[in-house]
Design a protein around this motif. Structure first.
Motif, mmCIF file in Angstrom:
data_model
loop_
_atom_site.group_PDB
_atom_site.id
_atom_site.type_symbol
_atom_site.label_atom_id
_atom_site.label_comp_id
_atom_site.label_asym_id
_atom_site.label_seq_id
_atom_site.Cartn_x
_atom_site.Cartn_y
_atom_site.Cartn_z
ATOM 1 N N HIS A 1 0.846 -1.193 0.000
ATOM 2 C CA HIS A 1 0.000 0.000 0.000
ATOM 3 C C HIS A 1 0.880 1.243 0.000
ATOM 4 C CE1 HIS A 1 -2.679 -3.104 1.649
ATOM 5 N NE2 HIS A 1 -3.679 -2.391 1.170
ATOM 6 N N ARG B 1 -0.592 8.634 -4.926
ATOM 7 C CA ARG B 1 -0.965 7.255 -5.246
ATOM 8 C C ARG B 1 -0.468 6.875 -6.641
ATOM 9 N NH1 ARG B 1 -6.648 5.000 -2.949
ATOM 10 N NH2 ARG B 1 -6.570 5.858 -0.868
ATOM 11 N N LEU C 1 -4.072 -3.721 -11.352
ATOM 12 C CA LEU C 1 -3.446 -3.736 -10.021
ATOM 13 C C LEU C 1 -2.021 -4.267 -10.100
ATOM 14 C CD1 LEU C 1 -6.439 -5.082 -7.914
ATOM 15 C CD2 LEU C 1 -5.418 -2.828 -7.736
ATOM 16 N N ASN D 1 -3.742 -0.049 -3.454
ATOM 17 C CA ASN D 1 -4.640 1.112 -3.334
ATOM 18 C C ASN D 1 -4.268 2.206 -4.337
ATOM 19 O OD1 ASN D 1 -2.207 1.758 -2.078
ATOM 20 N ND2 ASN D 1 -3.166 3.104 -0.581
ATOM 21 N N MET E 1 -7.458 4.270 -9.875
ATOM 22 C CA MET E 1 -7.755 3.538 -11.100
ATOM 23 C C MET E 1 -8.774 4.319 -11.924
ATOM 24 S SD MET E 1 -8.922 -0.456 -11.547
ATOM 25 C CE MET E 1 -7.478 -1.002 -10.634
ATOM 26 N N LEU F 1 -10.628 -4.784 -3.073
ATOM 27 C CA LEU F 1 -10.587 -3.575 -3.912
ATOM 28 C C LEU F 1 -11.118 -2.347 -3.178
ATOM 29 C CD1 LEU F 1 -11.943 -4.974 -7.315
ATOM 30 C CD2 LEU F 1 -9.571 -4.698 -6.608
ATOM 31 N N VAL G 1 -9.047 0.868 -3.330
ATOM 32 C CA VAL G 1 -8.780 1.489 -4.628
ATOM 33 C C VAL G 1 -9.682 2.718 -4.790
ATOM 34 C CG1 VAL G 1 -8.775 1.133 -7.122
ATOM 35 C CG2 VAL G 1 -8.149 -0.738 -5.596
#
Length: 811
Positions: A316, A385, A420, A427, A430, A473, A476
């Motif tokens: 993460h 991220r 992923l 995380n 997306m 998920l 995410v």
């Protein structure tokens, strides 16, 4: 001499003797039994020496606390056994190995503990008594024997002569003492048996102790069998694996396979997955171990394990949210889009206050080229991220989302799991790009597969068909993009929060080009800023006459084309110092204009009204022309109109019929006049109700003969009673009015709050007139207000006889 401490007991008529006393630690001797033990304490050695010199008799008694190395007389039990020393052997050091034969039970009456060793007066303490209840005694003896037999079964090491001697005896005294002396009991329990003088109670105590010991031994045996079974299983597996390694080595396959299997097992255990998932993967490794290394199925399992182990199960990234930094980044990379930026900053602020929040799935809806994808990339950079993009345009197979079963040839995970893996984080941010372009056919509905992905209550255990084990998920951050909201399936739309991105205005396109696009293309083409300059007028020229779009993609392509043309000139003519592109010479780089302005009339005309329309590439001016001719009341609508627009025109005609007299229009125009209403650019489809008041104004002008002001534009829906209803796209429509030089714009009164979104430059140059009813629109748009038609009074109804006519009947 030191005084002797004597403990005196009550007088007893039984036989008494004075003899050495030896304290036993953790041992209890019974009569008629032989005891082997080691002696190391000085007092005990001296007591043995004294006994050997005096008939070899010694009183053996247990001490209460086995941890006490030098007990006192008070710390010894009172009941013990008088024994005869059979043998003393010297072992290593000063210790002695002693063999003592128990003679009879004795009780310590007094003890002298001040001498070099313990000595005391001991009286005989017989246990034999008269048995009054013979049946009870026999039953107890039988019960004790049965329990002892079970004990011997659970403890196979018991000598057979002892077992046979006890089972063959019928003497309750012998049975009780012999069993107590030969089974593993705590010394406190053995002492309790020794001190008990009642045969019945002694047998009951022995039975209770045996039953408890049997239960413990049974549990120990079960535990031992389970442990042994597990050890045997592990040893068997180890042995078989070693055999397989040896066989593979003889076959020339080497140890690579077994090293690979061990590596897989180690990697799986390091992931710390839930028990179900870990067992599933280890089972696949075991299956692979039993297969030939070069078989197709082994290759499938190997690919499956490699894919699963490459996923970021416990990886993460930590969010680093700085609202001011995010604001500066969004402002520097995107011009305009104030509402969108505010909404993004709100989302980031909430995530900073509540990092564990789930369920925030944003969908950016807007025309192509307005910066939806770049906004998502900026959000990822702001949050710290990983960024990964999924293009969903044209996806028709559900397996593209959920993956294929690994049993099929060429199977692979779905796009979610692949993304992923590509991101390397559990995380990431997306981006689900073009989510409105999902299709469905006989292979499945991919939008239905996305329902689980975008549901915060379900996606914490998303199962891909290839991976087969759940993946979380919920961490995410999903952002979707779409061009058309109406084509997104309703269940999918319900799971997302919609943020609308409108098309760029002319001024926004200019600012984006000047601040970002020109510098970007100059750098890409290797041209320095001092070698080529593109004037503001040239940028406006490109926007107005070379592009028709909502975003800036084509504008960027035009700037790139100018840079390429300039690069040719710079390379071919080395003496070229600086090129300047302006509106006047832009045609030499891009050719003639591709678009032209609508030729709007610059004078007031009858039957021509300026409407405002919204298109996917921005606002446009839309003129409505009406012609009135003598005829029989026919209506004709042209210009590729949709059903809603035709209905809007019909509503306008009906309203005019209801108020015809107020505007100097003949009430019978719908009978004796033919109406033709035309919307120019007939090849372009048009629909929507927002041209209602424009059509009505053009019709009133044509029927009344009063011109319409050429610098007035309008937009709004009309009802049969003349009310003006609100419309959409006001920001783009007002920008079009500003572009074409309108001075006044009539808008529905309900749209006044939307003026906050209108550009400041538009507000400075245009007067907005809110209208609730059609009367306000006509008063503003027409050059003058038409006079009402005054109808002549109807002739009075006079009886025939009163008009002086001859009413007689003519022959």
């Amino acid at each position: 001499m030191s005084e002797k401490k004597i403990i005196v007991s009550k007088a007893s008529p039984r036989k008494q003797e004075t003899m050495p006393v030896l304290a036993l630690r953790g041992l209890v001797l019974f009569p008629h039994m032989v005891l082997h033990f080691d002696v190391g304490r000085a007092k005990s050695v001296l007591a043995l020496n004294e006994a050997m010199s005096n008939e070899r008799k010694i009183f053996l008694v247990a001490q209460r606390d086995i941890r006490d190395d030098d007990p006192t007389g008070e710390q010894l039990y009172r009941v013990g056994v008088v024994g005869e020393i059979r043998q003393i052997l010297r072992t290593q050091g000063d210790n002695l190995r002693v063999v003592v034969d128990g003679r009879y039970r004795g009780r310590l009456l007094n003890i002298d503990e001040n001498g070099p060793f313990f000595s005391g007066v001991v009286e005989e303490y017989p246990v034999r008594e008269r048995i009054t209840n013979k049946a009870l005694c026999d039953a107890l003896v039988r019960t004790v024997k049965d329990l002892f037999e079970e004990y011997c079964y659970l403890t196979p090491k018991m000598p057979k002569d002892i077992v046979n001697g006890i089972l063959a005896s019928e003497d309750p005294f012998y049975v009780a003492e012999f069993i107590a002396g030969n089974i593993q009991l705590r010394y406190e329990d053995k002492q309790a048996v020794l001190e008990e003088s009642s045969v019945i109670k002694r047998l009951e105590l022995i039975a209770k102790l045996l039953e408890n010991e049997n239960e413990i031994l049974s549990l120990e045996q079960d535990i031992h069998e389970k442990v042994k079974e597990q050890i045997d299983k592990n040893q068997r597996e180890f042995y078989l694996r070693e055999q397989m390694k040896a066989i593979s080595s003889e076959l020339g396959e080497g140890e690579e396979l077994f090293e690979e299997l061990d590596r897989y097992r180690e990697q799986i255990r390091k992931l710390s997955l839930p028990q179900e998932s870990e067992e599933k993967l280890l089972k696949e490794v075991d299956r692979m171990e039993k297969m030939p290394p070069n078989s197709n199925e082994a290759s499938v399992i190997r690919g499956y394990l490699d894919t699963v182990l490459e996923l970021p199960w416990n990886v993460h990234t930590k969010d680093k949210i700085d609202i001011e930094k995010a604001r500066r980044l969004l402002d520097s990379e995107h011009y305009g889009l104030k509402k969108v930026k505010e909404r993004i900053l709100e989302t980031l602020a909430v995530r900073k206050l509540s990092p564990e929040i789930k369920g925030q799935i944003i969908c950016l809806v807007g025309p192509p080229g307005v910066g939806k994808t770049s906004i998502a990339r900026s959000i990822a950079e702001t949050m710290g991220r990983k960024y990964v993009r999924l293009s969903l345009g044209g996806v028709r197979d559900e397996s593209d989302i959920r993956g294929h079963r690994k049993t099929y040839i060429g199977s692979m995970p779905g796009r979610i799991i692949t993304a992923l893996k590509q991101a390397g984080s559990a995380n990431p941010l997306m981006l689900l790009d073009e989510i409105d372009k999902l299709g469905n056919d006989f292979r499945g509905d991919p939008s239905s597969a996305l329902l689980e992905v975008l549901d915060s209550e379900q996606n914490n255990a998303f199962r891909d068909h290839f991976i087969e084990i759940p993946f979380d998920l919920s961490q995410v951050f999903f952002i979707a993009t779409a061009n058309d909201r109406s084509t997104i399936p309703a269940p999918l739309l319900d799971r997302m929060e919609i943020i609308e991105l409108s098309s760029y205005t002319r001024e926004e396109k200019f600012q984006i080009a000047r601040r970002h696009l020109v510098a970007k293309q100059l750098k890409r083409h290797g041209i320095a800023a001092k070698q080529l300059s593109i004037a503001d007028s040239a940028l406006y020229e490109m926007i107005d006459y070379y592009t028709r779009e909502a975003g800036v993609r084509n504008l960027e392509r035009l700037i790139a084309s100018v840079c390429r043309k300039a690069a040719v000139t710079i390379v071919s003519k080395e003496d070229t110092k600086r090129l300047s592109v302006t509106a006047k010479n832009l045609s030499t780089y891009l050719g003639p204009r591709k678009f032209r302005d609508d030729e709007l009339t610059r004078k007031d005309e009858i039957g021509v009204a300026n409407g405002l329309a919204w298109t996917s590439v921005g606002g446009e001016m839309l003129q409505v022309e009406c012609a009135v001719m003598e005829g029989s009341g026919k209506d004709q609508f042209t210009g590729s109109l949709g059903d809603v627009m035709k209905e809007s025109v019909s509503a306008a005609i009906t309203y005019i019929r209801s108020v015809a007299g107020q505007y100097g229009i003949s009430k019978t125009f719908y009978k004796d006049k033919d109406l033709h209403i035309h919307f120019p650019e007939g090849a372009v489809p048009k629909d929507g109700p927002s041209a209602g008041i424009t059509t009505c104004t053009a019709l009133v002008s044509a029927l009344s003969g009063i011109p319409i002001r050429h610098d007035v534009a309008m937009t709004g829906e009309i009802t049969l009673r003349g009310r003006v209803l609100p419309i959409g796209g006001l920001r783009e429509k007002t920008m079009a009015a500003y572009k074409y030089g309108m001075k006044t714009v009539i808008i529905p009164a309900a749209n006044v709050p939307d003026l906050e979104e209108v550009e400041d430059v538009v507000k400075e140059h245009i007067k907005f007139v809110p209208a609730e009813r059609m009367e306000t629109v006509l008063e503003t748009a027409l050059v003058r207000i038409p006079r009402p038609v005054i109808e002549p009074p109807a002739p009075a109804m006079v009886p025939v006889g009163e008009r002086g006519e001859d009413t007689s009947i003519r022959q």
